[in-house]
Design a protein around this motif. Structure first.
Motif, short mmCIF file in Angstrom:
data_model
loop_
_atom_site.label_atom_id
_atom_site.label_comp_id
_atom_site.label_asym_id
_atom_site.label_seq_id
_atom_site.Cartn_x
_atom_site.Cartn_y
_atom_site.Cartn_z
N THR A 75 -10.28 1.78 -6.26
CA THR A 75 -8.90 2.01 -6.73
C THR A 75 -7.90 2.04 -5.58
OG1 THR A 75 -9.41 4.39 -6.80
CG2 THR A 75 -9.57 3.17 -8.86
N ILE A 76 -8.31 2.54 -4.44
CA ILE A 76 -7.40 2.55 -3.28
C ILE A 76 -7.04 1.13 -2.88
CG2 ILE A 76 -7.32 2.99 -0.78
CD1 ILE A 76 -8.65 5.66 -1.27
N LEU A 77 -8.02 0.22 -2.93
CA LEU A 77 -7.81 -1.15 -2.45
C LEU A 77 -7.52 -2.14 -3.58
CD1 LEU A 77 -10.54 -1.37 0.33
CD2 LEU A 77 -8.12 -0.81 0.55
N GLY A 78 -7.57 -1.70 -4.81
CA GLY A 78 -7.31 -2.61 -5.93
C GLY A 78 -8.37 -3.68 -6.09
N LEU A 79 -9.63 -3.35 -5.78
CA LEU A 79 -10.72 -4.31 -5.91
C LEU A 79 -11.00 -4.60 -7.39
CD1 LEU A 79 -13.18 -2.88 -3.22
CD2 LEU A 79 -11.44 -4.66 -2.93
N ASN A 93 -13.98 -5.56 -8.64
CA ASN A 93 -15.34 -5.21 -9.03
C ASN A 93 -15.88 -4.16 -8.07
OD1 ASN A 93 -18.30 -5.33 -9.43
ND2 ASN A 93 -17.83 -7.14 -10.68
N ILE A 94 -16.50 -3.13 -8.61
CA ILE A 94 -16.99 -2.03 -7.78
C ILE A 94 -18.04 -2.50 -6.78
CG2 ILE A 94 -18.87 -1.32 -9.35
CD1 ILE A 94 -17.92 1.61 -8.77
N ARG A 95 -18.73 -3.60 -7.09
CA ARG A 95 -19.76 -4.12 -6.19
C ARG A 95 -19.16 -4.60 -4.86
NH1 ARG A 95 -20.44 -4.48 -11.22
NH2 ARG A 95 -22.45 -4.30 -12.28
N GLU A 96 -17.86 -4.90 -4.87
CA GLU A 96 -17.20 -5.30 -3.63
C GLU A 96 -17.07 -4.14 -2.65
OE1 GLU A 96 -13.80 -8.19 -4.13
OE2 GLU A 96 -13.95 -7.45 -6.19
N ALA A 97 -17.27 -2.91 -3.13
CA ALA A 97 -17.15 -1.72 -2.28
C ALA A 97 -18.49 -1.23 -1.77
CB ALA A 97 -16.46 -0.60 -3.05
N VAL A 98 -19.57 -1.99 -2.05
CA VAL A 98 -20.93 -1.61 -1.66
C VAL A 98 -21.54 -2.77 -0.88
CG1 VAL A 98 -23.12 -0.68 -2.46
CG2 VAL A 98 -21.08 -0.44 -3.88
N LEU A 99 -22.21 -2.45 0.21
CA LEU A 99 -22.83 -3.51 0.99
C LEU A 99 -23.91 -4.22 0.19
CD1 LEU A 99 -23.09 -1.79 4.48
CD2 LEU A 99 -21.74 -3.82 3.92
N PHE A 100 -24.83 -3.45 -0.38
CA PHE A 100 -25.95 -4.02 -1.13
C PHE A 100 -26.06 -3.28 -2.47
CE2 PHE A 100 -27.01 -4.52 3.41
CZ PHE A 100 -27.10 -5.91 3.47
N PRO A 101 -25.25 -3.67 -3.45
CA PRO A 101 -25.20 -2.91 -4.71
C PRO A 101 -26.49 -3.02 -5.52
CG PRO A 101 -23.87 -4.91 -4.85
CD PRO A 101 -24.30 -4.78 -3.43
N ARG A 102 -26.70 -1.96 -6.31
CA ARG A 102 -27.81 -1.91 -7.24
C ARG A 102 -27.26 -1.77 -8.66
NH1 ARG A 102 -29.82 -4.07 -3.91
NH2 ARG A 102 -31.50 -3.48 -2.50
N PHE A 129 0.84 -1.20 0.00
CA PHE A 129 0.00 0.00 0.00
C PHE A 129 0.87 1.25 0.00
CE2 PHE A 129 -2.69 3.30 1.84
CZ PHE A 129 -3.84 3.14 1.09
N GLU A 130 0.60 2.16 -0.92
CA GLU A 130 1.39 3.39 -1.03
C GLU A 130 0.47 4.60 -1.04
OE1 GLU A 130 3.86 3.21 -4.47
OE2 GLU A 130 5.05 1.52 -3.75
N VAL A 131 0.93 5.66 -0.39
CA VAL A 131 0.21 6.94 -0.37
C VAL A 131 0.81 7.85 -1.43
CG1 VAL A 131 -0.36 8.96 1.02
CG2 VAL A 131 -0.25 6.69 2.09
N PRO A 132 -0.01 8.40 -2.34
CA PRO A 132 0.53 9.33 -3.33
C PRO A 132 1.16 10.54 -2.64
CG PRO A 132 -1.75 8.75 -3.85
CD PRO A 132 -1.47 8.24 -2.47
N ASP A 133 2.39 10.86 -2.98
CA ASP A 133 3.05 11.98 -2.32
C ASP A 133 3.41 13.11 -3.27
OD1 ASP A 133 5.01 10.62 -3.65
OD2 ASP A 133 6.32 10.32 -1.92
N GLU A 134 3.33 12.89 -4.56
CA GLU A 134 3.67 13.94 -5.51
C GLU A 134 2.39 14.57 -6.06
OE1 GLU A 134 6.23 12.47 -8.54
OE2 GLU A 134 7.82 11.87 -7.14
N LEU A 153 -10.43 13.91 -13.03
CA LEU A 153 -9.31 13.31 -12.30
C LEU A 153 -9.33 11.82 -12.59
CD1 LEU A 153 -6.96 13.23 -10.29
CD2 LEU A 153 -8.64 13.03 -8.44
N MET A 154 -8.19 11.32 -13.03
CA MET A 154 -8.09 9.92 -13.43
C MET A 154 -7.17 9.15 -12.49
SD MET A 154 -9.92 10.32 -16.16
CE MET A 154 -9.74 8.69 -16.90
N HIS A 155 -7.56 7.93 -12.18
CA HIS A 155 -6.66 6.91 -11.65
C HIS A 155 -6.20 6.11 -12.86
CE1 HIS A 155 -5.63 2.96 -9.88
NE2 HIS A 155 -5.31 3.64 -8.78
N PRO A 156 -5.04 5.49 -12.84
CA PRO A 156 -4.63 4.71 -14.01
C PRO A 156 -5.66 3.69 -14.47
CG PRO A 156 -2.76 4.96 -12.54
CD PRO A 156 -3.95 5.57 -11.84
#
Length: 434
Positions: free
Chosen positions: A412-416, A418-427, A271-276, A351-354
């Motif tokens: 993106t922070i956790l490298g998941l 599928n986005i549904r993994e970041a939601v308790l009950f996705p729609r 895990f790395e914190v963006p510093d630049e 704003l883009m993440h890779p």
């Protein structure tokens, strides 16, 4: 339960009551162990069969996995136990028995596909790595709120039932509102602008948005969390400064406060914190750099939206977060202000993440006449938005803001995957329950 303590607080020499779920049972013949799990960890319950009451042993060892039990007894030091201590029980109560046939294995020893996990989210959340995602999500939202307040922002809540869509178009969920047609809001965009035009200069909101898009991808949801900012007397550069600070604050908080959760996810060493500072690349330069990678079948030209493969190629080239600025006016919403010296060039930015887009923002058009022109150029009827446009007649200051996808930030922070993994009950298109 009165007098219950967490397993992590059990100390040798104490008489305690702990309660939680039966994680597993290990029967070694004359001795057996029940591993009890709660929100703080696991603890070993020791059953010496020949020295204990038969009913106590039968209750403790006859219970099925994932049943809820309450155990009272003496805590003893045991270096061979998983946590260095164990409990010799005096009583075991089965509070809520579990069906022996579980739809998934909370121990994680047997994998389950994402659909099965989402259908049985309560069981899924009993796994350390899944729970870690949502503990981190909570910490990210806490840190985001704190950083907004450091930017002197006031938290607001805007309507989610509206008479018209934020951006027009067909990506709206219609509902019946006391006999009238209404919609679930796509974005707090128009409302947060109205607040920024008051004497509350800087505002933020963290809340749900609803989009009736027929996407079925690992990065799209039909109900999502939007992290929004709007600031009076701000331009697009000020808004980019704010969102960069907010994103970095999220990473910093996870790094500082979520060591156990990162370990549960196997991310403690990477895990790395963006510093630049995040590079700010103009749209024109972005399409040139994408074309230069040779990754696309056809070269991009001015006015093209960036395809997913183009974003990926540029993200690989940049190697971190980056802004794309100065988009063509024709492909940005009506409320985005154009540059004063070039009406073909907007102040809009992403704003883009890779891996994907996280943010869309820009300076807003604060001049009433220009705003009405923008509606008309995009085929929208200004009269349907009269509640919004009329306030621009009464002294609307220059202002800017952005919307940040909450689940995309977590993903993106956790490298998941599928986005549904970041939601308790996705729609999404296939999922309306649970």
């Amino acid at each position: 339960m009165q007098d219950r303590i967490h397993t992590a607080d059990a100390e040798p020499g104490d008489d305690v009551t702990v309660a939680g779920w039966v994680h597993e049972i290990r029967d070694l013949g004359g001795i057996a162990f029940l591993i009890l799990r709660d929100s703080t960890g696991k603890i070993q319950i020791k059953f010496e069969k020949d020295e204990m009451d038969d009913e106590l042993v039968d209750t403790g060892l006859g219970v099925s996995r994932e049943s809820v039990v309450s155990v009272s007894g003496a805590v003893e030091e045991e270096p061979r136990a998983p946590t260095g201590v164990e409990i010799t029980p005096e009583s075991v109560e089965v509070v809520a028995p579990a069906d022996p046939e579980l739809p998934l294995d909370p121990s994680g020893k047997v994998d389950a596909d994402l659909s099965t996990r989402l259908d049985n989210r309560t069981l899924d959340l009993r796994k350390d790595d899944v729970q870690a995602v949502f503990e981190i999500r909570s910490e990210i939202l806490r840190a985001v709120r704190e950083r907004f307040r450091e930017f002197e922002c006031t938290e607001i809540t805007t309507p989610k039932i509206v008479a018209t869509g934020t951006e027009g178009g067909t990506e709206l969920f219609p509902i019946t509102y006391f006999g009238e047609e209404a919609f679930m809001n796509q974005s707090p965009q128009l409302f947060k602008q109205l607040i920024a035009g008051s004497n509350v200069e800087r505002v933020f909101e963290i809340g749900p948005i609803f989009r009736a898009e027929e996407h079925n991808t690992p990065r799209h949801l039909n109900e999502a969390t939007s992290i929004d900012f709007e600031g009076a007397f701000c331009d697009q550069n000020d808004a980019m400064d704010v969102v960069e600070g907010v994103v970095k604050a999220a990473y910093e908080a996870v790094s500082e406060n979520c060591a156990d959760e990162l370990e549960a996810l196997g991310l403690e060493d990477e895990f790395e914190v963006p510093d630049e500072a995040f590079p700010r690349i103009s749209y024109e330069d972005a399409i040139e750099r994408i074309n230069a990678t040779g990754e696309l079948d056809e070269q991009l030209v001015w006015g093209d939206d960036l395809p997913t493969e183009g974003e990926k190629a540029l993200g690989d080239d940049v190697g971190g977060h980056y802004f794309i600025t100065d988009w063509p006016s024709e492909i940005k919403p009506f409320y985005i202000k154009d540059h004063d010296d070039d009406d073909q060039l907007s102040t809009g930015f992403d704003l883009m993440h890779p891996r994907m887009e996280l943010v869309s923002g820009g300076q807003r058009e604060h001049r009433h006449e220009k705003l009405i022109e923008g509606f008309e150029q995009q085929g929208l009827d200004p009269e349907q938005f009269e509640y919004y446009t009329k306030m621009f007649k009464y002294g609307m200051p220059p202002h800017a803001g952005f919307g940040l996808g909450g689940e995309r930030l977590i993903m993106t922070i956790l490298g998941l995957d599928n986005i549904r993994e970041a939601v308790l009950f996705p729609r999404d298109r296939q999922r309306l329950s649970p």
